[in-house]
Motif scaffolding. Structure first.
Motif, PDB file in Angstrom:
ATOM      1  N   ILE A 166       1.051  -1.110  -0.088  1.00  0.00           N
ATOM      2  CA  ILE A 166       0.069   0.066   0.262  1.00  0.00           C
ATOM      3  C   ILE A 166       1.019   1.156   0.079  1.00  0.00           C
ATOM      4  CG2 ILE A 166      -1.895   1.319   1.288  1.00  0.00           C
ATOM      5  CD1 ILE A 166      -2.826  -1.588   0.201  1.00  0.00           C
ATOM      6  N   ILE A 167       0.782   2.123  -0.979  1.00  0.00           N
ATOM      7  CA  ILE A 167       1.707   3.080  -1.177  1.00  0.00           C
ATOM      8  C   ILE A 167       1.234   4.459  -0.630  1.00  0.00           C
ATOM      9  CG2 ILE A 167       3.034   4.311  -2.932  1.00  0.00           C
ATOM     10  CD1 ILE A 167       3.494   1.462  -2.949  1.00  0.00           C
ATOM     11  N   VAL A 168       1.800   5.085   0.171  1.00  0.00           N
ATOM     12  CA  VAL A 168       1.326   6.499   0.955  1.00  0.00           C
ATOM     13  C   VAL A 168       2.050   7.563   0.435  1.00  0.00           C
ATOM     14  CG1 VAL A 168       0.775   7.509   3.176  1.00  0.00           C
ATOM     15  CG2 VAL A 168       0.635   4.789   2.823  1.00  0.00           C
ATOM     16  N   ASN A 169       1.449   8.558  -0.239  1.00  0.00           N
ATOM     17  CA  ASN A 169       2.018   9.832  -0.525  1.00  0.00           C
ATOM     18  C   ASN A 169       2.287  10.445   0.596  1.00  0.00           C
ATOM     19  OD1 ASN A 169       2.843  12.443  -1.205  1.00  0.00           O
ATOM     20  ND2 ASN A 169       1.429  11.947  -3.272  1.00  0.00           N
ATOM     21  N   SER A 170       3.599  10.480   1.154  1.00  0.00           N
ATOM     22  CA  SER A 170       4.010  11.156   2.381  1.00  0.00           C
ATOM     23  C   SER A 170       4.649  12.646   2.258  1.00  0.00           C
ATOM     24  CB  SER A 170       4.751  10.227   3.304  1.00  0.00           C
ATOM     25  OG  SER A 170       5.944   9.979   2.667  1.00  0.00           O
ATOM     26  N   ASN A 171       4.642  13.186   1.102  1.00  0.00           N
ATOM     27  CA  ASN A 171       5.272  14.551   1.059  1.00  0.00           C
ATOM     28  C   ASN A 171       4.423  15.631   1.963  1.00  0.00           C
ATOM     29  OD1 ASN A 171       7.160  14.051  -0.647  1.00  0.00           O
ATOM     30  ND2 ASN A 171       6.064  14.923  -2.668  1.00  0.00           N
ATOM     31  N   ASN A 172       3.134  15.259   2.288  1.00  0.00           N
ATOM     32  CA  ASN A 172       2.501  15.921   3.332  1.00  0.00           C
ATOM     33  C   ASN A 172       2.285  15.149   4.493  1.00  0.00           C
ATOM     34  OD1 ASN A 172       0.499  17.174   4.951  1.00  0.00           O
ATOM     35  ND2 ASN A 172      -0.165  18.382   3.260  1.00  0.00           N
ATOM     36  N   LYS A 173       3.128  15.148   5.369  1.00  0.00           N
ATOM     37  CA  LYS A 173       3.064  14.326   6.819  1.00  0.00           C
ATOM     38  C   LYS A 173       1.891  14.156   7.451  1.00  0.00           C
ATOM     39  CE  LYS A 173       7.919  14.760   8.323  1.00  0.00           C
ATOM     40  NZ  LYS A 173       8.651  15.001   9.270  1.00  0.00           N
ATOM     41  N   LYS A 174       1.136  15.148   7.440  1.00  0.00           N
ATOM     42  CA  LYS A 174      -0.190  15.110   8.013  1.00  0.00           C
ATOM     43  C   LYS A 174      -1.146  14.398   7.395  1.00  0.00           C
ATOM     44  CE  LYS A 174       0.330  19.280  11.175  1.00  0.00           C
ATOM     45  NZ  LYS A 174       1.500  19.550  10.764  1.00  0.00           N
ATOM     46  N   LEU A 175      -1.443  14.503   6.040  1.00  0.00           N
ATOM     47  CA  LEU A 175      -2.294  13.924   5.197  1.00  0.00           C
ATOM     48  C   LEU A 175      -1.866  12.298   5.529  1.00  0.00           C
ATOM     49  CD1 LEU A 175      -2.824  15.970   2.231  1.00  0.00           C
ATOM     50  CD2 LEU A 175      -4.521  15.583   4.008  1.00  0.00           C
ATOM     51  N   ALA A 176      -0.688  11.953   5.135  1.00  0.00           N
ATOM     52  CA  ALA A 176      -0.139  10.609   5.308  1.00  0.00           C
ATOM     53  C   ALA A 176      -0.658  10.084   6.309  1.00  0.00           C
ATOM     54  CB  ALA A 176       1.346  10.425   4.980  1.00  0.00           C
ATOM     55  N   ARG A 177      -0.309  10.502   7.575  1.00  0.00           N
ATOM     56  CA  ARG A 177      -0.904  10.140   8.873  1.00  0.00           C
ATOM     57  C   ARG A 177      -2.360   9.691   8.985  1.00  0.00           C
ATOM     58  NH1 ARG A 177       2.412  14.787  12.399  1.00  0.00           N
ATOM     59  NH2 ARG A 177       4.330  14.051  11.775  1.00  0.00           N
ATOM     60  N   LEU A 178      -3.218  10.810   8.443  1.00  0.00           N
ATOM     61  CA  LEU A 178      -4.616  10.492   8.575  1.00  0.00           C
ATOM     62  C   LEU A 178      -5.039   9.461   7.683  1.00  0.00           C
ATOM     63  CD1 LEU A 178      -5.893  14.402   8.740  1.00  0.00           C
ATOM     64  CD2 LEU A 178      -5.781  12.950  10.586  1.00  0.00           C
ATOM     65  N   GLU A 179      -4.540   9.606   6.521  1.00  0.00           N
ATOM     66  CA  GLU A 179      -4.864   8.314   5.310  1.00  0.00           C
ATOM     67  C   GLU A 179      -4.577   6.904   5.794  1.00  0.00           C
ATOM     68  OE1 GLU A 179      -7.538   9.153   3.549  1.00  0.00           O
ATOM     69  OE2 GLU A 179      -7.140  11.220   4.426  1.00  0.00           O
ATOM     70  N   ARG A 227      -3.057   0.893  -3.603  1.00  0.00           N
ATOM     71  CA  ARG A 227      -2.650  -0.362  -3.814  1.00  0.00           C
ATOM     72  C   ARG A 227      -1.568  -0.136  -4.862  1.00  0.00           C
ATOM     73  NH1 ARG A 227      -5.259  -5.316  -2.593  1.00  0.00           N
ATOM     74  NH2 ARG A 227      -4.250  -7.048  -3.765  1.00  0.00           N
ATOM     75  N   TYR A 228      -0.380  -0.748  -4.694  1.00  0.00           N
ATOM     76  CA  TYR A 228       0.675  -0.902  -5.722  1.00  0.00           C
ATOM     77  C   TYR A 228       0.182  -1.447  -6.909  1.00  0.00           C
ATOM     78  CZ  TYR A 228       4.644  -2.177  -8.704  1.00  0.00           C
ATOM     79  OH  TYR A 228       5.730  -2.170  -9.537  1.00  0.00           O
ATOM     80  N   HIS A 229       0.615  -0.690  -8.097  1.00  0.00           N
ATOM     81  CA  HIS A 229       0.422  -1.321  -9.702  1.00  0.00           C
ATOM     82  C   HIS A 229       1.576  -0.501 -10.244  1.00  0.00           C
ATOM     83  CE1 HIS A 229      -1.155  -1.847 -13.448  1.00  0.00           C
ATOM     84  NE2 HIS A 229      -2.344  -2.447 -12.994  1.00  0.00           N
ATOM     85  N   ARG A 230       2.034  -1.641 -11.066  1.00  0.00           N
ATOM     86  CA  ARG A 230       3.372  -1.073 -11.843  1.00  0.00           C
ATOM     87  C   ARG A 230       3.090  -0.033 -12.660  1.00  0.00           C
ATOM     88  NH1 ARG A 230       3.555  -3.600 -16.939  1.00  0.00           N
ATOM     89  NH2 ARG A 230       1.653  -4.926 -17.543  1.00  0.00           N
ATOM     90  N   ARG A 231       2.104   0.398 -12.924  1.00  0.00           N
ATOM     91  CA  ARG A 231       1.732   1.419 -14.110  1.00  0.00           C
ATOM     92  C   ARG A 231       1.472   2.714 -13.040  1.00  0.00           C
ATOM     93  NH1 ARG A 231      -1.667  -2.337 -17.236  1.00  0.00           N
ATOM     94  NH2 ARG A 231      -0.428  -2.818 -18.909  1.00  0.00           N
ATOM     95  N   SER A 232       1.249   2.686 -11.772  1.00  0.00           N
ATOM     96  CA  SER A 232       1.126   3.991 -11.142  1.00  0.00           C
ATOM     97  C   SER A 232       2.023   4.769 -10.919  1.00  0.00           C
ATOM     98  CB  SER A 232       0.526   3.171  -9.720  1.00  0.00           C
ATOM     99  OG  SER A 232       1.664   2.618  -9.089  1.00  0.00           O
ATOM    100  N   ILE A 233       1.917   6.118 -11.019  1.00  0.00           N
ATOM    101  CA  ILE A 233       2.873   7.045 -10.877  1.00  0.00           C
ATOM    102  C   ILE A 233       3.215   7.172  -9.382  1.00  0.00           C
ATOM    103  CG2 ILE A 233       3.177   9.566 -11.218  1.00  0.00           C
ATOM    104  CD1 ILE A 233       1.016   9.652 -13.397  1.00  0.00           C
ATOM    105  N   GLN A 234       4.727   7.055  -9.191  1.00  0.00           N
ATOM    106  CA  GLN A 234       5.231   7.241  -8.005  1.00  0.00           C
ATOM    107  C   GLN A 234       6.005   8.511  -7.676  1.00  0.00           C
ATOM    108  OE1 GLN A 234       6.807   3.477  -6.321  1.00  0.00           O
ATOM    109  NE2 GLN A 234       5.983   2.407  -8.267  1.00  0.00           N
ATOM    110  N   ILE A 235       6.003   9.177  -6.647  1.00  0.00           N
ATOM    111  CA  ILE A 235       6.794  10.401  -6.384  1.00  0.00           C
ATOM    112  C   ILE A 235       8.137  10.269  -6.090  1.00  0.00           C
ATOM    113  CG2 ILE A 235       4.659  11.642  -5.673  1.00  0.00           C
ATOM    114  CD1 ILE A 235       5.420  11.471  -2.963  1.00  0.00           C
ATOM    115  N   ASP A 236       8.401   8.848  -5.756  1.00  0.00           N
ATOM    116  CA  ASP A 236       9.721   8.585  -5.244  1.00  0.00           C
ATOM    117  C   ASP A 236      10.496   7.598  -6.430  1.00  0.00           C
ATOM    118  OD1 ASP A 236       8.423   6.406  -4.604  1.00  0.00           O
ATOM    119  OD2 ASP A 236       9.414   6.041  -2.980  1.00  0.00           O
ATOM    120  N   ALA A 237      10.033   7.778  -7.619  1.00  0.00           N
ATOM    121  CA  ALA A 237      10.565   6.971  -8.684  1.00  0.00           C
ATOM    122  C   ALA A 237      11.867   7.327  -8.919  1.00  0.00           C
ATOM    123  CB  ALA A 237       9.640   6.947  -9.865  1.00  0.00           C
TER     124      ALA A 237
END
Length: 303
Positions: free
Chosen positions: A250-263, A293-303
């Motif tokens: 499960i990929i969590v976008n954590s550039n924003n820490k507060k949103l990452a915690r909540l979600e 959920r991870y998917h090989r075609r999904s865009i990742q910010i830490d790619a």
């Protein structure tokens, strides 16, 4: 602020248009939040209404979700379930802060946080998973892994802490081992906290300047930026080999820490059928722009 509040209330009573009336009610709600003890303290500290309001709203939402976590923990304990949550991600991705918000109000007798140090000489000669198996959840318990056996999937090969043979053996064995644990009744959730290279660099610089956070920096952290691409390679290999239907990443976008915690909290709550879930005072559906959920075609910010 008192005058503005009274003016809004005065106008609200005389406006018939539903849309405009809704906007005024929204403003009234925001002013009410800023007039609370927490809101006033933040106004004094941050001096910007928008930032203070966001912080108040974050704290309120976090409290609502933490109430649900307590209900979930009670259900886990009463039904003798075993829940393990793995937190992985690049250095400074916010894993520790997220775990802190998960556990802040939980009963300490019913959960554990596992953050293992470098293996001892004896542990280095053991079956690789052995030292982690000691910390698997008991019936009625939740265990939070601040990093896990996935050290061997990324950190160890990227920094040369294991041989290629050890790495390949691990990658081959881990799906089977996780399948066995899940088949035995353990509920397993695997988070990858994802940040951009620029965000990681900024957080490292903040740690260097803050004497209260300097302890978080290690020699491995300092090399993380230089080895960004190498870590990306092993990360993608890990996802492709260990993301399964029964144990997904499960990929969590954590550039924003507060949103990452909540979600991330919201995601865990969405996966557990605990009692009283239907009476929640907040949404238990995670934001797909933050958690996916991870998917090989999904865009990742830490790619």
């Amino acid at each position: 602020m008192e005058t503005l509040y009274e003016d809004l209330y005065f106008l609200k009573e005389r406006i018939s248009e539903p849309e405009l009336k809704a906007k005024l009610e929204s403003l009234e709600d925001k002013i009410h939040k800023l007039r609370t003890k927490t809101g006033l303290k933040l106004l004094v500290k941050k001096k910007k209404i928008s930032k203070a309001l966001r912080e108040v709203e974050y704290e309120e939402e976090l409290k609502r979700l933490q109430i649900e976590l307590i209900k979930m923990q009670n259900w886990i304990y009463e039904n003798k379930k075993r829940l393990m949550i793995i937190f992985e991600g690049r250095d400074a991705a916010g894993k520790g802060g997220a775990i802190k918000r998960f556990t802040e109000h939980l009963n300490p007798r019913k959960y554990r946080v596992v953050a293992l140090p470098k293996p001892s000489e004896v542990e280095a000669g053991q079956f690789y998973f052995q030292r982690y198996f000691k910390h698997l959840p008991n019936p009625g318990e939740i265990v939070f892994f601040d990093r896990s056996w996935y050290n061997r999937a990324i950190v160890e090969p990227a920094f040369g802490f294991c041989t290629q043979e050890q790495y390949e053996k691990f990658i081959k064995e881990v799906p089977e081992i996780e399948h066995a644990l899940i088949d035995d009744g353990i509920i397993m959730i695997k988070f990858w906290f994802s940040i951009s290279k620029e965000t990681q660099k900024r957080r490292f610089e903040e740690r260097m300047k803050n004497p209260l956070k300097q302890w978080k920096l290690s020699s491995v952290d300092i090399k993380a930026q230089k080895l960004w691409d190498k870590i990306t390679f092993y990360k993608e290999e890990m996802f492709s080999k260990t993301h399964t239907t029964y144990s997904p990443w499960i990929i969590v976008n954590s550039n924003n820490k507060k949103l990452a915690r909540l979600e991330s909290i919201r995601y865990v709550l969405s996966q557990i059928p605990y009692d009283g879930k239907e009476k929640s005072r907040t949404s238990l559906h995670p934001d797909p722009d933050i958690v996916q959920r991870y998917h090989r075609r999904s865009i990742q910010i830490d790619a």
